[in-house]
Write a protein that holds these residues in place. Structure first.
Motif, short mmCIF file in Angstrom:
data_model
loop_
_atom_site.label_atom_id
_atom_site.label_comp_id
_atom_site.label_asym_id
_atom_site.label_seq_id
_atom_site.Cartn_x
_atom_site.Cartn_y
_atom_site.Cartn_z
N THR A 22 0.84 -1.20 0.00
CA THR A 22 0.00 0.00 0.00
C THR A 22 0.88 1.25 0.00
OG1 THR A 22 -1.80 -1.15 1.14
CG2 THR A 22 -1.80 1.25 1.27
N LYS A 23 1.92 1.25 0.82
CA LYS A 23 2.85 2.39 0.88
C LYS A 23 3.55 2.59 -0.46
CE LYS A 23 6.88 4.15 3.33
NZ LYS A 23 7.89 3.89 4.37
N GLN A 24 4.00 1.49 -1.05
CA GLN A 24 4.68 1.56 -2.34
C GLN A 24 3.76 2.17 -3.40
OE1 GLN A 24 6.30 -2.23 -3.64
NE2 GLN A 24 6.17 -1.63 -5.78
N MET A 25 2.49 1.76 -3.40
CA MET A 25 1.57 2.29 -4.40
C MET A 25 1.23 3.77 -4.12
SD MET A 25 -0.87 -0.94 -5.26
CE MET A 25 -1.69 -0.07 -6.61
N ARG A 26 1.20 4.16 -2.86
CA ARG A 26 0.97 5.57 -2.53
C ARG A 26 2.18 6.42 -2.95
NH1 ARG A 26 -3.72 5.30 -0.36
NH2 ARG A 26 -4.29 3.99 1.39
N LEU A 27 3.38 5.87 -2.79
CA LEU A 27 4.59 6.57 -3.22
C LEU A 27 4.59 6.78 -4.73
CD1 LEU A 27 7.32 4.93 -0.96
CD2 LEU A 27 6.46 7.29 -0.83
N ARG A 28 4.04 5.83 -5.47
CA ARG A 28 3.94 5.95 -6.93
C ARG A 28 3.08 7.17 -7.28
NH1 ARG A 28 5.38 5.73 -12.11
NH2 ARG A 28 3.69 5.18 -13.49
N VAL A 29 1.95 7.33 -6.58
CA VAL A 29 1.07 8.48 -6.81
C VAL A 29 1.81 9.77 -6.51
CG1 VAL A 29 -1.05 9.62 -6.04
CG2 VAL A 29 -1.03 7.14 -6.35
N GLU A 30 2.48 9.81 -5.36
CA GLU A 30 3.22 11.01 -4.96
C GLU A 30 4.33 11.34 -5.95
OE1 GLU A 30 2.56 13.28 -2.56
OE2 GLU A 30 0.71 12.10 -2.42
N SER A 31 5.04 10.32 -6.41
CA SER A 31 6.13 10.52 -7.35
C SER A 31 5.62 11.15 -8.64
CB SER A 31 6.81 9.18 -7.63
OG SER A 31 7.76 9.31 -8.64
N LEU A 32 4.49 10.66 -9.15
CA LEU A 32 3.92 11.22 -10.38
C LEU A 32 3.52 12.67 -10.16
CD1 LEU A 32 1.74 8.23 -11.66
CD2 LEU A 32 3.86 9.10 -12.67
N LYS A 33 2.92 12.97 -9.01
CA LYS A 33 2.50 14.35 -8.70
C LYS A 33 3.71 15.28 -8.64
CE LYS A 33 -1.75 13.52 -6.10
NZ LYS A 33 -2.39 13.58 -4.78
N GLN A 34 4.75 14.84 -7.95
CA GLN A 34 5.94 15.68 -7.77
C GLN A 34 6.61 15.99 -9.10
OE1 GLN A 34 8.38 13.58 -4.94
NE2 GLN A 34 7.12 14.21 -3.19
N ARG A 35 6.62 15.01 -10.00
CA ARG A 35 7.28 15.20 -11.29
C ARG A 35 6.34 15.79 -12.33
NH1 ARG A 35 9.64 9.35 -11.05
NH2 ARG A 35 7.68 9.06 -12.12
N GLY A 36 5.05 15.95 -11.96
CA GLY A 36 4.08 16.50 -12.90
C GLY A 36 3.78 15.56 -14.05
N GLU A 37 3.94 14.27 -13.81
CA GLU A 37 3.69 13.27 -14.86
C GLU A 37 2.31 12.65 -14.68
OE1 GLU A 37 6.87 10.44 -14.74
OE2 GLU A 37 8.40 11.93 -15.15
N LYS A 38 1.88 11.98 -15.74
CA LYS A 38 0.59 11.28 -15.70
C LYS A 38 0.84 9.78 -15.59
CE LYS A 38 -1.96 14.71 -18.23
NZ LYS A 38 -3.05 14.96 -19.13
N ARG A 39 -0.18 9.09 -15.15
CA ARG A 39 -0.08 7.63 -15.03
C ARG A 39 0.04 7.00 -16.41
NH1 ARG A 39 -5.14 5.22 -16.18
NH2 ARG A 39 -6.80 6.75 -16.32
N GLN A 40 0.52 5.76 -16.44
CA GLN A 40 0.57 5.01 -17.69
C GLN A 40 -0.85 4.79 -18.18
OE1 GLN A 40 2.33 1.23 -16.75
NE2 GLN A 40 4.41 1.96 -17.07
N ASP A 41 -1.02 4.64 -19.46
CA ASP A 41 -2.34 4.36 -20.02
C ASP A 41 -2.88 3.07 -19.40
OD1 ASP A 41 -4.56 4.79 -21.69
OD2 ASP A 41 -3.72 3.45 -23.22
N GLY A 42 -4.01 3.15 -18.74
CA GLY A 42 -4.63 1.97 -18.12
C GLY A 42 -4.14 1.65 -16.72
#
Length: 163
Positions: A22-42
């Motif tokens: 759960t922590k790892q997946m939350r860090l993924r969200v935070e990482s994308l936000k910090q870098r201003g990136e979007k999630r992979q398609d799907g």
């Protein structure tokens, strides 16, 4: 009263909060936000009200689904969604196509100790678990918490008959 035959032995397998995943997946969200990136398609990103749980199959063969044993210690709602065997959380991001249908939804109303659920979908999902157990040692679930409940309010397991 006569017995209908030998009593089937039951296995109660708990769904356990996987805090690291759960922590790892939350860090993924935070990482994308910090870098201003979007999630992979799907890609399925974990929302704040979601957590990852796991079920370790202590036995894989000769299991028959009997029932869900879900308790909320206060009124609210949880949605339990399984993930497919194609998801290897240590190697890949969770994709929406890897979420299994139907989900099992459980809720407890105000002024009631009784749990309600979407019976047909929950039973269909539960019966699939017996088949999935044959090919998996661990199964992951995405649990969505609603109406004021959180992981500390949930106790959930799957009960199987041993054949």
């Amino acid at each position: 009263m006569a017995e209908d035959g030998p009593q089937k032995q039951q296995l109660d397998m708990p769904l356990v909060l996987d805090q690291d995943l759960t922590k790892q997946m939350r860090l993924r969200v935070e990482s994308l936000k910090q870098r201003g990136e979007k999630r992979q398609d799907g890609e399925k990103l974990l929302r704040p009200a979601e957590s990852v749980y796991r079920l370790d199959f202590i036995q894989q063969q000769k299991l028959q689904f009997d029932r869900w044993d879900v308790v909320l210690d206060k009124p609210g709602k949880v949605t339990i969604t399984g993930t497919s065997q194609n998801w290897t959380p240590d190697l890949t991001n969770l994709m929406t196509r890897q979420l299994l249908d139907p989900a099992a939804i459980f809720w407890r109303k105000e002024d009631s100790d009784a749990m309600d659920w979407n019976e047909a979908d929950a039973l269909e999902f539960g019966e699939r678990l017996s088949d999935l157990a044959k090919i998996r040692k661990v199964m992951y679930f995405l649990i969505t918490f609603g109406e004021g409940v959180e992981p500390a309010n949930l106790k959930a397991s799957v009960v199987f008959n041993q054949l």
